[in-house]
Design an enzyme around this catalytic site. Structure first.
Site, PDB file in Angstrom:
ATOM      1  CB  ILE A   1      18.527  49.893 -33.751  1.00 29.26           C
ATOM      2  CG1 ILE A   1      17.498  51.008 -33.859  1.00 29.26           C
ATOM      3  CG2 ILE A   1      18.314  48.819 -34.825  1.00 29.26           C
ATOM      4  CD1 ILE A   1      16.110  50.590 -34.258  1.00 29.26           C
ATOM      5  CG  ASP A   2      21.290  43.973 -30.724  1.00 30.33           C
ATOM      6  OD1 ASP A   2      22.459  44.233 -31.058  1.00 30.33           O
ATOM      7  OD2 ASP A   2      20.912  42.831 -30.409  1.00 30.33           O
TER       8      ASP A   2
ATOM      9  CG  ASP B   1      20.809  52.660 -34.996  1.00 29.53           C
ATOM     10  OD1 ASP B   1      21.419  51.701 -34.525  1.00 29.53           O
ATOM     11  OD2 ASP B   1      20.331  52.648 -36.151  1.00 29.53           O
TER      12      ASP B   1
ATOM     13  CD  GLU C   1      25.364  50.389 -30.778  1.00 29.77           C
ATOM     14  OE1 GLU C   1      24.278  49.814 -30.673  1.00 29.77           O
ATOM     15  OE2 GLU C   1      26.177  50.184 -31.705  1.00 29.77           O
TER      16      GLU C   1
ATOM     17  CG  ASP D   1      21.994  47.672 -29.046  1.00 35.14           C
ATOM     18  OD1 ASP D   1      21.734  48.581 -29.872  1.00 35.14           O
ATOM     19  OD2 ASP D   1      22.792  46.745 -29.268  1.00 35.14           O
TER      20      ASP D   1
ATOM     21  CB  THR E   1      22.319  48.858 -37.039  1.00 35.52           C
ATOM     22  OG1 THR E   1      22.172  49.311 -35.695  1.00 35.52           O
ATOM     23  CG2 THR E   1      22.076  50.013 -37.983  1.00 35.52           C
TER      24      THR E   1
ATOM     25  CG  ASP F   1      25.833  44.460 -28.985  1.00 37.88           C
ATOM     26  OD1 ASP F   1      24.791  44.898 -29.497  1.00 37.88           O
ATOM     27  OD2 ASP F   1      26.973  44.807 -29.351  1.00 37.88           O
TER      28      ASP F   1
HETATM   29  N1  LIG Z   1      33.227  42.499 -35.563  1.00 40.71           N
HETATM   30  C1  LIG Z   1      32.190  42.284 -34.720  1.00 40.71           C
HETATM   31  N2  LIG Z   1      32.117  41.150 -34.009  1.00 40.71           N
HETATM   32  C2  LIG Z   1      31.084  40.897 -33.180  1.00 40.71           C
HETATM   33  N3  LIG Z   1      30.062  41.759 -32.994  1.00 40.71           N
HETATM   34  C3  LIG Z   1      30.084  42.920 -33.671  1.00 40.71           C
HETATM   35  C4  LIG Z   1      31.144  43.241 -34.576  1.00 40.71           C
HETATM   36  N4  LIG Z   1      30.873  44.452 -35.107  1.00 40.71           N
HETATM   37  C5  LIG Z   1      29.709  44.861 -34.559  1.00 40.71           C
HETATM   38  N5  LIG Z   1      29.240  43.948 -33.689  1.00 40.71           N
HETATM   39  C6  LIG Z   1      28.059  43.998 -32.828  1.00 40.71           C
HETATM   40  O1  LIG Z   1      27.117  43.022 -33.289  1.00 40.71           O
HETATM   41  C7  LIG Z   1      25.838  43.530 -32.981  1.00 40.71           C
HETATM   42  C8  LIG Z   1      24.776  42.817 -33.772  1.00 40.71           C
HETATM   43  O2  LIG Z   1      24.856  41.481 -33.458  1.00 40.71           O
HETATM   44  P1  LIG Z   1      24.201  40.351 -34.362  1.00 40.71           P
HETATM   45  O3  LIG Z   1      25.262  39.880 -35.299  1.00 40.71           O
HETATM   46  O4  LIG Z   1      23.848  39.332 -33.308  1.00 40.71           O
HETATM   47  O5  LIG Z   1      23.048  40.963 -35.045  1.00 40.71           O
HETATM   48  C9  LIG Z   1      25.944  44.993 -33.339  1.00 40.71           C
HETATM   49  O6  LIG Z   1      24.958  45.672 -32.616  1.00 40.71           O
HETATM   50  P2  LIG Z   1      24.251  46.975 -33.312  1.00 40.71           P
HETATM   51  O7  LIG Z   1      23.512  46.492 -34.517  1.00 40.71           O
HETATM   52  O8  LIG Z   1      23.387  47.428 -32.187  1.00 40.71           O
HETATM   53  O9  LIG Z   1      25.370  47.921 -33.633  1.00 40.71           O
HETATM   54  C10 LIG Z   1      27.363  45.353 -32.902  1.00 40.71           C
HETATM   55  O10 LIG Z   1      27.424  45.923 -31.593  1.00 40.71           O
HETATM   56 MG   LIG Z   2      23.821  45.896 -30.692  1.00 37.20          MG
HETATM   57 MG   LIG Z   3      22.617  49.153 -31.733  1.00 38.38          MG
HETATM   58 MG   LIG Z   4      25.744  49.676 -33.676  1.00 38.63          MG
END
Ligand SMILES: Nc1ncnc2c1ncn2[C@@H]1O[C@H](COP(=O)(O)O)[C@@H](OP(=O)(O)O)[C@H]1O
Ligand SMILES: [Mg+2]
Ligand SMILES: [Mg+2]
Ligand SMILES: [Mg+2]
Length: 345
Positions: free
Chosen positions: A135-136, A46, A70, A133, A138, A279
Site C-alpha cells: 500500500i503506497d 499493508d 516494504e 509497495d 498508507t 516508492d
Molecule cells: N519524511 C518523508 N519524506 C518523504 N517520503 C516519506 C517520508 N515519510 C514517509 N515517506 C514515504 O512517502 C510515501 C508516500 O508518498 P506520498 O506522499 O507520495 O503519498 C510513503 O509510502 P507508504 O505509504 O507506502 O509508507 C513513505 O514510504
Molecule cells: Mg510507499
Molecule cells: Mg507502503
Molecule cells: Mg509505509
C-alpha cells in the site's frame, strides 16, 4: 467499521471514509492502524496486500520469488499482535476464497508470516527482484483518499516492468479543482513493460505534451511532511506555472502524470530522508514508458540497482522531455535560493 462511526483516528486526526474504495479501506478499524518504529502508519491492509501479492506471484510463476518489499513480519510475531495477525489471516483467506482463482486450503497465520517475509530481499545490481509497495500512500488509504499497490520487476538493477493499481483514481482526468475525486467511476490499473509503452486498462497513453509552463499543472504529496510544499511552489512560480498544485497521496501521481492529467511531479523530502525503491520503481517506468522523464534534482536518472534505497541528489523531478530542461533549471535556482535563505522561500 462499527455503526455510526465516521472513520478512524490517526494521531489525533479524525479520518473520514465515504469515498468509494476497497472493502478493507471502508471497514478499516482504529485497531487496524499501527505505528512502525519510524512512526509511520501501517495497517492490516499493508500486511494483507504484501502477503497476497507474494502468494499470487508464487502461484503464478511456479518458482521461488525474491522480493524487495516494504513490510516485514517482525511486529506481527510479537505476542501482543496475535489478534491483528488473525484479522489479517482472515481477510486474506476471505479474499482468496471470494476471488475463486486458487483452490487452496485456508492459509494459516504462519503461512501469512512466511508470505510477508518473502519480501526481505535486499535487491541490488544483479538478478531478478520483484519490488513491492503493498500500500503506497498508507496515510491516504487511512484518510479514505488515494493510494496505490505498486509492483515492479528489476532485472540486473533496471526496472523492466511496472504496475500501479490505483483503486480510488478516477477514470476521467483530474483537474486542479480536485472535482473528479467526487466522480463515481474510479479504479485505474497502469502497467508498463520496458519498450512496450504505458497502458491504463486497454488504453495506450502519453504524457501531456505541453511546452508551455503556463499550461502545466503539477503534482505533489498531499502530506507536507513527505515533500516541501513551499519549495515546489517556489519552483513552479519561477517556471511560470499558473495552476495550483494537485496534492495527492501515493504513486497514483505517476499514473495521473503518465496519462497527461498534469505535466510535473515534484518531490522534495526533508534533509536526511532516504527514498525507498518501492516508492518509485513502478511509477517511474509507468511514466517513462509514457514518454516522460524521472530524475533527481540534479537531472540524474533514478538508479534502482543500489539496494533498498535510492541514492539521489536532493529530490525527485518528473515531467515530459520538453519541459525538463527549464524545470531542472528552476529547481536548481530555487534550491540555491533556499540554501542562501532567500526570504521568498
Ligand atoms: N519524511 C518523508 N519524506 C518523504 N517520503 C516519506 C517520508 N515519510 C514517509 N515517506 C514515504 O512517502 C510515501 C508516500 O508518498 P506520498 O506522499 O507520495 O503519498 C510513503 O509510502 P507508504 O505509504 O507506502 O509508507 C513513505 O514510504
Ligand atoms: Mg510507499
Ligand atoms: Mg507502503
Ligand atoms: Mg509505509
Amino acid at each position: 467499521m462499527p455503526e455510526g462511526e465516521e472513520g478512524v483516528k490517526w494521531r489525533g486526526t479524525q479520518i473520514r471514509h465515504g469515498r468509494p474504495g476497497e472493502r478493507v479501506q471502508k471497514v478499516l478499524l482504529q485497531s487496524d492502524v499501527h505505528s512502525k518504529s519510524d512512526e509511520s502508519p501501517v495497517t492490516v491492509a499493508d500486511y494483507g496486500s504484501q502477503a497476497l501479492v507474494s502468494f499470487v506471484l508464487e502461484k503464478e510463476l511456479h518458482t521461488e520469488v525474491t522480493m524487495v518489499a516494504e513490510e516485514d513480519s517482525a511486529d506481527l510475531r510479537n505476542e501482543g499482535a496475535t489478534e491483528t495477525l488473525e484479522r489479517i489471516t482472515k481477510l486474506i483467506n476471505e479474499t482468496i476464497s471470494n476471488d475463486g482463482s486458487y483452490s487452496v486450503p485456508p492459509l494459516s497465520s504462519e503461512d501469512v508470516l512466511i508470505a510477508i517475509d518473502r519480501g526481505d530481499s535486499e535487491g541490488g545490481p544483479s538478478g531478478r527482484h520483484w519490488v513491492l509497495d503493498p500500500i503506497d500512500g498508507t496515510k491516504g488509504f487511512v484518510r479514505g483518499d488515494q493510494y496505490a499497490i505498486a509492483l515492479a520487476l528489476l532485472e540486473d538493477g533496471k526496472v523492466v516492468l511496472g504496475v500501479l493499481a490505483c483503486p480510488n483514481l478516477p477514470l476521467s482526468p483530474i483537474g486542479s479543482d480536485g472535482q473528479s475525486f467526487l466522480q463515481k467511476e474510479v479504479g485505474c490499473l497502469f502497467y508498463a513493460k520496458v519498450g512496450g509503452g504505458t497502458h491504463m486498462e486497454h488504453l495506450l497513453m502519453h504524457v501531456c505534451a505541453t511546452e508551455d509552463p503556463a499550461e502545466a499543472s503539477f503534482f505533489e504529496s498531499f502530506e507536507a511532511a513527505h515533500s516541501s510544499h513551499d519549495l515546489s511552489s517556489a519552483i513552479a512560480s519561477k517556471l511560470g506555472v499558473r495552476a495550483p498544485p494537485v496534492r495527492m497521496d501515493s504513486q497514483a501521481k505517476y499514473g495521473a502524470l503518465a496519462r497527461g492529467d498534469g505535466a510535473i511531479y515534484l518531490r522534495f523530502p526533508r534533509k536526511g530522508y532516504r527514498e525507498k525503491i518501492w516508492d518509485h520503481a513502478a511509477g517511474c517506468l509507468v511514466v517513462t514508458e509514457a514518454g516522460g522523464v524521472a530524475t533527481d534534482a540534479a537531472g540524474n536518472p533514478l538508479d534502482f540497482s543500489k539496494g533498498k534505497l535510492l541514492d539521489l541528489d536532493t529530490g525527485i523531478v518528473v515531467s515530459n522531455q520538453k519541459l525538463m530542461p527549464s524545470l531542472l533549471k528552476a529547481v536548481r535556482d530555487s534550491l540555491n535560493e533556499a540554501s542562501r535563505g532567500t526570504p521568498s522561500l
